[in-house]
Motif scaffolding. Sequence first.
Motif: not given
Length: 129
Positions: A35, A47, A50, A58, A96, A109, A111, A116
Amino acid sequence: QLQLVESGGGLVQPGGSLRLSCAASGFTLDYYAIGWFRQAPGKEREGVSCISSSGGSTNYVDSVKGRFTISRDNAKNTVYLQMNSLKPEDTAVYYCAADWTPATAQHNCVIRGEEYDNWGQGTQVTVSS
């Protein structure tokens, strides 16, 4: 030691472009969703985009759709964020982050920063005339 290093930030005029890189060391990015996040002075972290571990999915925040493109090169253990048509409101420190994902989630994924676990130190992007 797992490490992410961002690069490619700088000063650019409105309408210009930059390409940010996120290079991993100490681990392979193959099994990680990546991300991109940003934080402007006095604002909360946001965000941006990602990419799934497979690279097949994506996501983008609405404010950057059509202007930013995320991609990954697993052979180089690097993820990129191509930023075009930059605006002053894109000014921020860009980070990132990596999220290990099981094979069942390789095409997904999100955001959300809380997903993460591994973060880079950030690179400054300033859009100004």
